[in-house]
Design an enzyme around this catalytic site. Sequence first.
Site, short mmCIF file in Angstrom:
data_model
loop_
_atom_site.label_atom_id
_atom_site.label_comp_id
_atom_site.label_asym_id
_atom_site.label_seq_id
_atom_site.Cartn_x
_atom_site.Cartn_y
_atom_site.Cartn_z
N ASP A 163 73.84 46.50 50.92
CA ASP A 163 72.90 45.97 49.93
C ASP A 163 73.45 46.05 48.51
OD1 ASP A 163 70.53 44.89 48.94
OD2 ASP A 163 69.58 46.84 48.74
N ASN A 417 77.70 55.98 54.97
CA ASN A 417 76.33 55.82 54.49
C ASN A 417 75.52 55.01 55.49
OD1 ASN A 417 74.21 55.80 52.21
ND2 ASN A 417 74.38 53.64 52.77
N GLU A 418 74.43 55.61 55.96
CA GLU A 418 73.43 54.98 56.82
C GLU A 418 74.02 54.29 58.05
OE1 GLU A 418 70.96 52.46 54.37
OE2 GLU A 418 69.79 54.17 53.68
N ASN A 471 68.51 59.56 53.33
CA ASN A 471 67.95 58.49 52.53
C ASN A 471 66.56 58.18 53.08
OD1 ASN A 471 70.45 58.39 51.32
ND2 ASN A 471 71.05 56.41 52.18
N TYR A 473 62.56 56.37 52.41
CA TYR A 473 61.79 55.39 51.65
C TYR A 473 60.35 55.28 52.12
CZ TYR A 473 66.09 54.01 49.33
OH TYR A 473 67.23 54.01 48.58
N TYR A 477 59.70 50.93 51.62
CA TYR A 477 59.92 50.06 52.77
C TYR A 477 59.01 50.41 53.93
CZ TYR A 477 64.13 48.78 50.22
OH TYR A 477 64.99 48.35 49.25
N GLU A 508 68.95 59.51 48.76
CA GLU A 508 68.28 58.32 48.24
C GLU A 508 66.78 58.46 48.42
OE1 GLU A 508 69.56 54.47 49.54
OE2 GLU A 508 71.70 55.02 49.55
N TRP A 553 67.64 57.08 44.08
CA TRP A 553 68.26 55.77 44.20
C TRP A 553 67.48 54.81 43.32
CZ3 TRP A 553 72.81 54.51 45.92
CH2 TRP A 553 73.13 53.16 46.11
N LYS A 572 65.89 49.30 41.74
CA LYS A 572 65.48 50.70 41.92
C LYS A 572 66.05 51.62 40.84
CE LYS A 572 64.80 50.50 46.89
NZ LYS A 572 65.36 49.13 47.04
#
Length: 597
Positions: A163, A417-418, A471, A473, A477, A508, A553, A572
């Site tokens: 992203d 990452n992720e 991370n 959210y 999300y 994040e 983040w 963000k």
Amino acid sequence: MLRPQDGPTRERRSLGGLWGFRLDAEGVGRAEGWWRSQLAGAVDIPVPASYNDIFPDATVRDHVGDVWYQTHVWVPARWAGERTVLRFDAATHRGTAWVNDVEVVRHEGGYTPFEADVTAHLRPGAENRVTVVVNNELTWESIPPGRVEERADGRRVQHYFHDFFNYAGLHRPVWLYTTPPVHITDITVTTSLEDTTGLVEYRVDSTAQAEEHEVRVSLRDASGVEVHAATGAVGILRIADVHPWAPGDGYLYELEATLWSNSGELVDSYRQSVGVRTVEVRGKEFLINGTPFYFKGFGKHEDAAVRGRGHDDILMVHDFALLEWTGANSFRTSHYPYAEEVLDYADRQGVVVIDETAAVGLNLNIAGGVFASGRQVSTFSPDTVGESALRTHLQAVRELVARDKNHPSVVLWSIANEPDNVQPEAREYFAPLAAEARRLDPTRPVAYVNALMGKPDQCVVSDLFDVVLLNRYYGWYFGPDDLPAAERELEAELRQWAAHDKPIVITEYGADAYPGLRNVVPSPWTEEYQTELLDVYHRVFDRVDAVVGEQVWNFADFATAPGVFRVDGNKKGVFTRERRPKGAAFSLRARWRKAGQ
């Protein structure tokens, strides 16, 4: 790989400035030998910089494939007899370089340096042609991964799974530098503390023959006073009443390694900064110099208008000043290794760094890192992320550690990452990566960043790593506009992770806020909602003792691929892309600069 530096035996020349630049949309430049002569049809472009946003032209911005750079450099006659090296600090995502008519180096990976001994191919006392072709394509073999679509109208379109915008080009400095023919090739330092005594263990590698040359080392404090000296390529230096490197106190010693001939002549010299500190994970604590450390800071990007991902000292110093203004003490190099100048500055400023490879997008069940695709697909397979990607990823880990091993600011390696961490194949993929990072550097913890889909009872790789990086959210999300539910769900999950008896850093968390969008009743995309969401997370962090860090983040808004989920990029940031503060910046400043926090 040692960075270029000036000294009694070495000289460097920056090749920054305006280079000739040409797109190769048809992909014919290699076959036609464009490096053999003046680059026809070239326009001027600055180096370092991303090329995408320099011109108001979508063809340049969205180009997929090769681009060519060329410059001419006058090599001093006094360099005759010296070893001369051409170095690129980064070429995203791969590069091939020629000096005059000869190919001298190829490199895969967009964020680590590569170089070549070009002594035999340069003409001292004359002008020389340097050409490099940079390719930005992402495939199932690259890190990060992607795929190129060949459309019926002849266009080539790059699809990628991360992203942030796929900026490309020569993002960092290019150098021509000299060393003596017999020279120091590498220096490795590791440090420890015994009460008030600092220990610096060093190793100096060189091309010298041991029976013909002697290695000497001298360690000086920040005022230039020698505190210890020794002979030998390997040894331990002791510093009485050591001044440790610590968060907020970037105290550096300088180790000078010299190479001497048996006749007593200085052959080569190199200076390496040294921060004396220790890093340790003990249960749920993350310790620096034996003291529990709490990460306060951000995930960042190397991103700015026009220059894209191009390194800029002006912006770097300003960003560090804003970190200090907020009270931040750390950041993560999301999602790739940053320029070495950034780590040098972090060393001097006493800012703590989580250093990350470019392994982002290794998860085909999320798009852009956050949006569910609706059906489960296999991330790790012979047709997607397979053995070729693993080889590239392993090399990325090796190059990251080799480049950044001596930085005291770097306290933790993040190898991805992720990624997909739920499928059984993930363990087979990540086990050798974790093992390689530990083999290369047993002094630092190793981790990866976990996405929300990989909860404690689902993740199959967390036991391979030393620290839990999350991370999360909730409230954005997942359950947007329901902050009470976000608070409950976040705390419930963090308590599950706490049972693993490892420190947790939230790498994040946050919400998009369009600058200037305000409302007395907080709602998604307003600055008020961004601030309230952060406050919710902070309340939870303060109730879970395993949480040892919070990195919002993001530090600043940044460019992404266009799409209906992004309004002129990702919003963000607590600062705009131009580094103007949103309301959340002041909230963080109040929290992080509070006494005892």
